[in-house]
Design a protein around this motif. Structure first.
Motif, short mmCIF file in Angstrom:
data_model
loop_
_atom_site.label_atom_id
_atom_site.label_comp_id
_atom_site.label_asym_id
_atom_site.label_seq_id
_atom_site.Cartn_x
_atom_site.Cartn_y
_atom_site.Cartn_z
N GLY A 48 42.69 10.24 -28.26
CA GLY A 48 43.50 9.16 -28.79
C GLY A 48 43.26 7.83 -28.11
O GLY A 48 43.34 6.76 -28.74
N VAL A 49 42.93 7.85 -26.82
CA VAL A 49 42.65 6.61 -26.09
C VAL A 49 41.36 5.98 -26.63
O VAL A 49 41.31 4.77 -26.90
CB VAL A 49 42.55 6.88 -24.57
N LYS A 50 40.33 6.79 -26.81
CA LYS A 50 39.07 6.27 -27.36
C LYS A 50 39.25 5.82 -28.80
O LYS A 50 38.64 4.84 -29.24
CB LYS A 50 37.96 7.31 -27.23
N HIS A 56 40.85 -0.94 -32.17
CA HIS A 56 41.04 -2.31 -31.69
C HIS A 56 39.75 -3.13 -31.87
O HIS A 56 39.81 -4.28 -32.28
CB HIS A 56 41.46 -2.30 -30.22
N GLU A 57 38.60 -2.53 -31.58
CA GLU A 57 37.33 -3.24 -31.69
C GLU A 57 36.89 -3.44 -33.14
O GLU A 57 36.44 -4.51 -33.52
CB GLU A 57 36.24 -2.49 -30.92
N GLU A 58 37.02 -2.38 -33.94
CA GLU A 58 36.48 -2.42 -35.30
C GLU A 58 37.49 -2.89 -36.35
O GLU A 58 37.10 -3.40 -37.40
CB GLU A 58 35.95 -1.04 -35.70
N PHE A 59 38.78 -2.69 -36.09
CA PHE A 59 39.84 -3.03 -37.04
C PHE A 59 40.97 -3.72 -36.29
O PHE A 59 42.06 -3.19 -36.15
CB PHE A 59 40.35 -1.76 -37.74
N PRO A 60 40.70 -4.93 -35.77
CA PRO A 60 41.66 -5.58 -34.86
C PRO A 60 43.04 -5.85 -35.47
O PRO A 60 44.00 -6.02 -34.73
CB PRO A 60 40.96 -6.87 -34.46
N GLY A 61 43.18 -5.85 -36.76
CA GLY A 61 44.47 -6.09 -37.38
C GLY A 61 45.34 -4.86 -37.53
O GLY A 61 46.48 -4.94 -38.00
N VAL A 62 44.82 -3.70 -37.14
CA VAL A 62 45.55 -2.44 -37.32
C VAL A 62 46.19 -2.03 -35.99
O VAL A 62 45.49 -1.71 -35.04
CB VAL A 62 44.62 -1.31 -37.83
N PRO A 63 47.52 -2.05 -35.92
CA PRO A 63 48.18 -1.64 -34.68
C PRO A 63 48.06 -0.14 -34.45
O PRO A 63 48.04 0.65 -35.39
CB PRO A 63 49.64 -2.04 -34.89
N LEU A 70 52.30 13.98 -21.88
CA LEU A 70 51.87 13.56 -20.56
C LEU A 70 52.33 12.13 -20.29
O LEU A 70 52.82 11.45 -21.18
CB LEU A 70 50.34 13.65 -20.46
N ALA A 71 52.11 11.67 -19.08
CA ALA A 71 52.45 10.29 -18.75
C ALA A 71 51.63 9.34 -19.61
O ALA A 71 50.55 9.72 -20.11
CB ALA A 71 52.18 10.04 -17.28
N PRO A 72 52.12 8.12 -19.81
CA PRO A 72 51.35 7.15 -20.61
C PRO A 72 49.93 7.02 -20.05
O PRO A 72 49.72 7.15 -18.84
CB PRO A 72 52.12 5.85 -20.44
N PRO A 73 48.96 6.77 -20.92
CA PRO A 73 47.59 6.64 -20.46
C PRO A 73 47.45 5.49 -19.48
O PRO A 73 47.93 4.39 -19.73
CB PRO A 73 46.79 6.40 -21.73
N LEU A 74 46.85 5.77 -18.35
CA LEU A 74 46.66 4.72 -17.35
C LEU A 74 45.44 3.88 -17.67
O LEU A 74 45.24 2.84 -17.08
CB LEU A 74 46.51 5.36 -15.96
N ASP A 75 44.65 4.34 -18.63
CA ASP A 75 43.49 3.61 -19.08
C ASP A 75 43.95 2.32 -19.76
O ASP A 75 45.12 2.17 -20.10
CB ASP A 75 42.71 4.49 -20.06
N PRO A 78 44.01 -0.36 -25.72
CA PRO A 78 44.92 -1.29 -26.40
C PRO A 78 45.81 -0.52 -27.37
O PRO A 78 45.34 0.27 -28.17
CB PRO A 78 43.96 -2.22 -27.16
N HIS A 79 47.11 -0.71 -27.24
CA HIS A 79 48.04 -0.07 -28.15
C HIS A 79 49.34 -0.88 -28.17
O HIS A 79 49.65 -1.61 -27.23
CB HIS A 79 48.30 1.39 -27.77
#
Length: 101
Positions: A48-50, A56-63, A70-75, A78-79
């Motif tokens: 899900g992180v990737k 974000h890179e290919e479809f920047p208008g899509v949230p 688990l704990a929130p991704p520390l990576d 963008p979300h």
């Protein structure tokens, strides 16, 4: 699956994908998608992180919203929001609908 039904009951159209790769295929097909909700842990070549990074890179208008037990991704994925499992489905629906406005 439970959240998909809750979103449908709230008059939102839902496209369910079994993998992050499948989700990217849907986006690349040109199917209109207004929001992505993904678990951090997904089968396939992307998690899900990737997926969030790719959207974000290919479809920047899509949230993108992420969820996990688990704990929130520390990576630095963008979300727009993170829902810790177990979550209140009403909060997820309300948040997604407010983002779509």
């Amino acid at each position: 699956m439970m959240i998909a039904e809750e979103l449908r009951r709230s008059d939102l159209q839902v496209i369910e994908c079994g993998t992050a790769d499948e989700a990217l295929d849907v986006l690349h097909s040109g199917t209109p998608v207004s929001t992505v909700l993904s678990d951090v842990r997904m089968p396939g070549s992307l998690d899900g992180v990737k997926l969030a990074k790719a959207v974000h890179e290919e479809f920047p208008g899509v949230p993108v919203f992420l969820t996990s037990s688990l704990a929130p991704p520390l990576d630095t994925a963008p979300h727009e929001g993170f829902f810790q499992k177990p979550y209140d489905p009403r909060v997820v629906v309300r948040t997604i609908k407010s983002t779509m406005r």
